[in-house]
Write a protein that holds these residues in place. Structure first.
Motif, PDB file in Angstrom:
ATOM      1  N   ARG A 198       0.721  -1.141   0.272  1.00 33.06           N
ATOM      2  CA  ARG A 198       0.284  -0.423  -0.446  1.00 33.06           C
ATOM      3  C   ARG A 198       0.771   1.808  -0.178  1.00 33.06           C
ATOM      4  NH1 ARG A 198      -3.904  -2.090   4.658  1.00 33.06           N
ATOM      5  NH2 ARG A 198      -5.082  -3.928   3.304  1.00 33.06           N
ATOM      6  N   ALA A 199       1.105   1.716  -0.647  1.00 32.21           N
ATOM      7  CA  ALA A 199       1.896   3.447  -1.231  1.00 32.21           C
ATOM      8  C   ALA A 199       0.954   4.480  -0.856  1.00 32.21           C
ATOM      9  CB  ALA A 199       2.163   3.654  -2.835  1.00 32.21           C
ATOM     10  N   PRO A 200       1.436   5.046   0.069  1.00 32.00           N
ATOM     11  CA  PRO A 200       1.231   6.707   1.098  1.00 32.00           C
ATOM     12  C   PRO A 200       0.297   7.127  -0.047  1.00 32.00           C
ATOM     13  CG  PRO A 200       2.992   5.629   1.849  1.00 32.00           C
ATOM     14  CD  PRO A 200       3.398   4.931   0.634  1.00 32.00           C
ATOM     15  N   LEU A 201      -0.553   7.960  -0.283  1.00 29.74           N
ATOM     16  CA  LEU A 201      -1.149   8.840  -0.790  1.00 29.74           C
ATOM     17  C   LEU A 201      -0.235   9.805  -1.694  1.00 29.74           C
ATOM     18  CD1 LEU A 201      -3.809   8.906  -2.351  1.00 29.74           C
ATOM     19  CD2 LEU A 201      -4.852  10.370  -0.487  1.00 29.74           C
ATOM     20  N   ALA A 202       0.441  10.486  -0.956  1.00 26.88           N
ATOM     21  CA  ALA A 202       1.385  10.888  -1.184  1.00 26.88           C
ATOM     22  C   ALA A 202       2.605  11.155  -2.079  1.00 26.88           C
ATOM     23  CB  ALA A 202       1.944  12.260  -0.426  1.00 26.88           C
ATOM     24  N   THR A 203       2.582   9.795  -2.474  1.00 20.18           N
ATOM     25  CA  THR A 203       4.169   9.555  -3.483  1.00 20.18           C
ATOM     26  C   THR A 203       3.704  10.127  -5.011  1.00 20.18           C
ATOM     27  OG1 THR A 203       3.755   7.247  -1.592  1.00 20.18           O
ATOM     28  CG2 THR A 203       4.942   7.503  -4.109  1.00 20.18           C
ATOM     29  N   VAL A 204       5.362  10.091  -5.171  1.00 25.41           N
ATOM     30  CA  VAL A 204       5.589  10.923  -6.062  1.00 25.41           C
ATOM     31  C   VAL A 204       6.023  10.060  -7.104  1.00 25.41           C
ATOM     32  CG1 VAL A 204       4.662  13.145  -6.231  1.00 25.41           C
ATOM     33  CG2 VAL A 204       7.163  12.516  -5.083  1.00 25.41           C
ATOM     34  N   ASP A 205       7.195   9.354  -6.510  1.00 25.04           N
ATOM     35  CA  ASP A 205       8.223   8.237  -6.908  1.00 25.04           C
ATOM     36  C   ASP A 205       7.715   6.538  -6.506  1.00 25.04           C
ATOM     37  OD1 ASP A 205      10.344   7.072  -8.172  1.00 25.04           O
ATOM     38  OD2 ASP A 205      12.264   7.716  -6.965  1.00 25.04           O
ATOM     39  N   TYR A 206       6.845   6.455  -7.898  1.00 21.87           N
ATOM     40  CA  TYR A 206       6.997   5.085  -7.466  1.00 21.87           C
ATOM     41  C   TYR A 206       7.652   3.467  -7.593  1.00 21.87           C
ATOM     42  CZ  TYR A 206       1.929   6.620  -6.683  1.00 21.87           C
ATOM     43  OH  TYR A 206       0.932   7.142  -6.610  1.00 21.87           O
ATOM     44  N   SER A 207       9.370   4.182  -7.701  1.00 20.84           N
ATOM     45  CA  SER A 207      10.112   3.374  -8.389  1.00 20.84           C
ATOM     46  C   SER A 207      10.396   1.654  -7.280  1.00 20.84           C
ATOM     47  CB  SER A 207      11.339   4.133  -8.261  1.00 20.84           C
ATOM     48  OG  SER A 207      11.606   4.751  -9.157  1.00 20.84           O
ATOM     49  N   TYR A 209       8.123   0.242  -5.247  1.00 19.35           N
ATOM     50  CA  TYR A 209       7.698  -0.082  -5.403  1.00 19.35           C
ATOM     51  C   TYR A 209       7.855  -0.913  -6.747  1.00 19.35           C
ATOM     52  CZ  TYR A 209       5.842   3.267  -2.249  1.00 19.35           C
ATOM     53  OH  TYR A 209       5.329   3.369  -1.014  1.00 19.35           O
ATOM     54  N   VAL A 210       7.324  -0.415  -7.428  1.00 19.23           N
ATOM     55  CA  VAL A 210       8.177  -2.074  -9.071  1.00 19.23           C
ATOM     56  C   VAL A 210       8.755  -2.213  -9.271  1.00 19.23           C
ATOM     57  CG1 VAL A 210       8.809  -0.825 -11.102  1.00 19.23           C
ATOM     58  CG2 VAL A 210       6.504   0.795 -10.332  1.00 19.23           C
ATOM     59  N   GLN A 211       9.985  -2.131  -8.310  1.00 17.19           N
ATOM     60  CA  GLN A 211      10.829  -2.380  -7.964  1.00 17.19           C
ATOM     61  C   GLN A 211      10.835  -4.041  -7.702  1.00 17.19           C
ATOM     62  OE1 GLN A 211      14.192  -3.257  -9.526  1.00 17.19           O
ATOM     63  NE2 GLN A 211      14.371  -4.892  -9.261  1.00 17.19           N
ATOM     64  N   ARG A 212       9.408  -3.813  -6.183  1.00 20.84           N
ATOM     65  CA  ARG A 212       9.324  -4.983  -5.671  1.00 20.84           C
ATOM     66  C   ARG A 212       8.353  -6.035  -6.572  1.00 20.84           C
ATOM     67  NH1 ARG A 212       6.573  -2.484  -0.049  1.00 20.84           N
ATOM     68  NH2 ARG A 212       8.656  -0.371   0.491  1.00 20.84           N
ATOM     69  N   ILE A 213       7.769  -5.288  -7.534  1.00 17.79           N
ATOM     70  CA  ILE A 213       7.283  -5.750  -8.172  1.00 17.79           C
ATOM     71  C   ILE A 213       7.994  -6.600  -9.240  1.00 17.79           C
ATOM     72  CG2 ILE A 213       5.002  -6.262  -9.861  1.00 17.79           C
ATOM     73  CD1 ILE A 213       4.327  -3.251  -9.036  1.00 17.79           C
ATOM     74  N   LYS A 214       8.786  -6.604  -9.460  1.00 18.41           N
ATOM     75  CA  LYS A 214      10.055  -7.196 -10.669  1.00 18.41           C
ATOM     76  C   LYS A 214      10.373  -7.936  -9.611  1.00 18.41           C
ATOM     77  CE  LYS A 214      13.919  -6.391 -13.629  1.00 18.41           C
ATOM     78  NZ  LYS A 214      14.360  -4.597 -14.649  1.00 18.41           N
ATOM     79  N   LYS A 236       4.919   5.633 -16.040  1.00 13.84           N
ATOM     80  CA  LYS A 236       6.748   5.980 -16.354  1.00 13.84           C
ATOM     81  C   LYS A 236       7.537   5.147 -14.897  1.00 13.84           C
ATOM     82  CE  LYS A 236       6.181  10.534 -17.589  1.00 13.84           C
ATOM     83  NZ  LYS A 236       6.752  12.257 -17.225  1.00 13.84           N
ATOM     84  N   ALA A 237       7.485   4.825 -14.254  1.00 16.10           N
ATOM     85  CA  ALA A 237       8.375   4.030 -13.367  1.00 16.10           C
ATOM     86  C   ALA A 237       8.444   2.645 -14.087  1.00 16.10           C
ATOM     87  CB  ALA A 237       7.755   4.597 -11.379  1.00 16.10           C
ATOM     88  N   TRP A 238       6.954   2.015 -13.741  1.00 17.93           N
ATOM     89  CA  TRP A 238       7.133   0.798 -15.362  1.00 17.93           C
ATOM     90  C   TRP A 238       8.288   0.954 -16.044  1.00 17.93           C
ATOM     91  CZ3 TRP A 238       4.170  -3.544 -13.609  1.00 17.93           C
ATOM     92  CH2 TRP A 238       3.621  -4.012 -14.661  1.00 17.93           C
ATOM     93  N   HIS A 239       7.962   1.810 -16.604  1.00 19.15           N
ATOM     94  CA  HIS A 239       8.748   1.695 -17.894  1.00 19.15           C
ATOM     95  C   HIS A 239      10.453   1.445 -17.908  1.00 19.15           C
ATOM     96  CE1 HIS A 239      10.987   3.321 -21.118  1.00 19.15           C
ATOM     97  NE2 HIS A 239       9.817   2.847 -22.266  1.00 19.15           N
ATOM     98  N   ALA A 265       1.704   8.719 -20.365  1.00 22.69           N
ATOM     99  CA  ALA A 265       2.883   7.707 -19.533  1.00 22.69           C
ATOM    100  C   ALA A 265       3.374   7.869 -20.245  1.00 22.69           C
ATOM    101  CB  ALA A 265       1.227   7.237 -19.136  1.00 22.69           C
ATOM    102  N   GLY A 266       3.405   7.774 -21.159  1.00 21.66           N
ATOM    103  CA  GLY A 266       4.366   6.717 -21.790  1.00 21.66           C
ATOM    104  C   GLY A 266       3.943   5.392 -22.527  1.00 21.66           C
ATOM    105  N   ASP A 267       5.166   5.420 -23.437  1.00 17.66           N
ATOM    106  CA  ASP A 267       4.866   4.004 -23.705  1.00 17.66           C
ATOM    107  C   ASP A 267       4.629   2.855 -23.051  1.00 17.66           C
ATOM    108  OD1 ASP A 267       5.556   5.258 -26.145  1.00 17.66           O
ATOM    109  OD2 ASP A 267       7.600   5.013 -25.995  1.00 17.66           O
ATOM    110  N   GLY A 268       5.041   3.093 -21.584  1.00 19.85           N
ATOM    111  CA  GLY A 268       4.738   1.796 -21.346  1.00 19.85           C
ATOM    112  C   GLY A 268       3.053   0.859 -20.866  1.00 19.85           C
ATOM    113  N   LEU A 269       2.528   2.288 -21.280  1.00 20.10           N
ATOM    114  CA  LEU A 269       0.291   1.748 -21.531  1.00 20.10           C
ATOM    115  C   LEU A 269       0.700   0.705 -22.299  1.00 20.10           C
ATOM    116  CD1 LEU A 269      -0.652   5.921 -21.474  1.00 20.10           C
ATOM    117  CD2 LEU A 269      -0.931   3.807 -19.998  1.00 20.10           C
TER     118      LEU A 269
END
Length: 392
Positions: A198-207, A209-214, A236-239, A265-269
């Motif tokens: 669960r990411a805090p609502l004020a999160t601006v950088d998800y890098s 969290y995305v690494q945990r998924i990876k 953007k972090a996903w990409h 959102a870029g090419d990650g979409l």
């Protein structure tokens, strides 16, 4: 003489009723709309207002023999105390007959208590917590509930091969609802949740969290975030982490098919899947007509999103109900008249459940794809006549 007096009294009474009815018809129906016209959710408020104004553009400002007057009030964001004060002022000072709007659940909950005491109809045009329509018998909704959207998404994910899902949601009430109902549905189908954050609502950088998924190597990820910039930042972090090429299916809810996300959102979409009730690119004559009028309303500045569609349908619901009541807005009569409401919409057919006063609608599974220089949402599956599962 007695008959003459009685006749005169009856004539006077009839004249009084006629005058009263004429006076009632001359008074406009005042709809007090509480939304965010400033602050971080100002674009969502602009979408809601444009949806309302587009309905007026297409249908005129009259319903049930009475003129419609819309009174906009700015809650500035998720401010329950502000929303309650505005609702109180609209009812007591501004003589609003109907309350509407509400981007945020706490604001809708607070205003619902005002509507309940005043016996005024309240039409929720976005706030998505299931419990809002339980707060008062005078509340209905033309948007959706979180569970209504994510349950079909979880069912579809398992049906089409996903077995191990990682969950990431924003740490606030809608995110927790999304987590609960996706996980519950996916597990019931036989799937496994291999990790959750669960990411805090004020999160601006998800890098991180995305690494945990990876690192977890799931075959799919379920993501629930507030619409707009948080989705752009996550993609953007996903990409950047290369997950758009990692063969991990992306499962998102409403909002991922909105124009601001698709353009930023870029090419990650490419190839992600979303579930929701409206995307501006969906086919059909009703949506083409809506989009054309909406473009005139906003001078072509942006495309409608799901808030605009909900607000547009909210006005259609109000107008159809006023037609049934002959312009009367008393709470009990109005709510009785709207039960079972069903009508075509830019999103498809919408219905109000007579038992719960909540929305029943089609939830579409969409794949985001590049067409030319732009990303669009293509409908690939659908779940019709979906009710809020929390109330089933």
């Amino acid at each position: 003489m007695r008959n003459l007096i009685a006749g005169s009294a009856l004539l006077a009474l009839s004249s009084s009723f006629a005058f009263s009815s004429a006076l009632h018809a001359a008074e406009p129906v005042r709809i007090g709309v509480i939304t965010s016209l400033s602050g971080p959710a100002a674009h969502s408020g602009a979408q809601m207002k444009a949806g309302i104004d587009t309905w007026l553009r297409l249908n005129g400002a009259t319903a049930g023999g009475r003129k419609i007057e819309v009174l906009y009030r700015d809650d500035t964001g998720p401010q329950a105390d502000v929303a309650k004060r505005l609702a109180t002022e609209l009812v007591s000072r501004d003589k609003a007959d109907i309350l509407a709007g509400f981007i945020f659940t706490p604001n809708a909950m607070a205003a619902a208590s005002v509507a309940d005491r005043a016996k005024r109809p309240l039409v929720v045009m976005n706030a998505a917590a299931s419990g809002i329509t339980k707060r008062s018998p005078y509340v209905t909704r033309t948007s959706y509930t979180i569970a209504q959207s994510v349950v079909p998404l979880a069912q579809w994910a398992h049906k089409t091969g996903s077995r191990k899902v990682y969950s990431i949601v924003a740490d606030y009430a809608p995110g927790l609802d999304g987590e609960e109902w996706f996980d519950r549905t996916f597990k019931a189908a036989g799937g496994t949740i291999v990790g959750a954050v669960r990411a805090p609502l004020a999160t601006v950088d998800y890098s991180a969290y995305v690494q945990r998924i990876k690192d977890a190597k799931p075959d799919a990820v379920h993501v629930f975030l507030p619409n707009g910039q948080p989705m752009v930042s996550f993609m953007k972090a996903w990409h950047d982490k290369g997950l758009h090429k990692a063969n991990i299916r992306f499962l998102g809810g409403e909002g991922w098919a909105d124009q601001d996300v698709l353009t930023q959102a870029g090419d990650g979409l490419q190839g992600i899947y979303t579930a929701g009730f409206y995307a501006y690119s969906r086919p059909g004559a009703d949506n083409e007509r809506f989009r054309a009028a909406f473009a005139k309303t906003v001078n072509g500045k942006f495309e409608p999103n799901f808030l605009a569609a909900s607000a547009y349908d909210g006005m259609a619901l109000i107008a159809a109900t006023l037609a049934k009541t002959g312009g009367k807005t008393d709470g009990p009569g109005f709510m009785k008249a709207l039960k079972g409401y069903s009508a075509p919409s830019p999103r498809g057919t919408v219905t109000i459940d007579a038992a719960t006063n909540d929305i029943v609608q089609t939830i579409y599974i969409r794949r985001i794809e590049r067409r030319g220089d732009a990303f669009v949402a293509s409908e690939i599956d659908r779940y019709d006549a979906v009710k809020d599962p929390v109330k089933n």
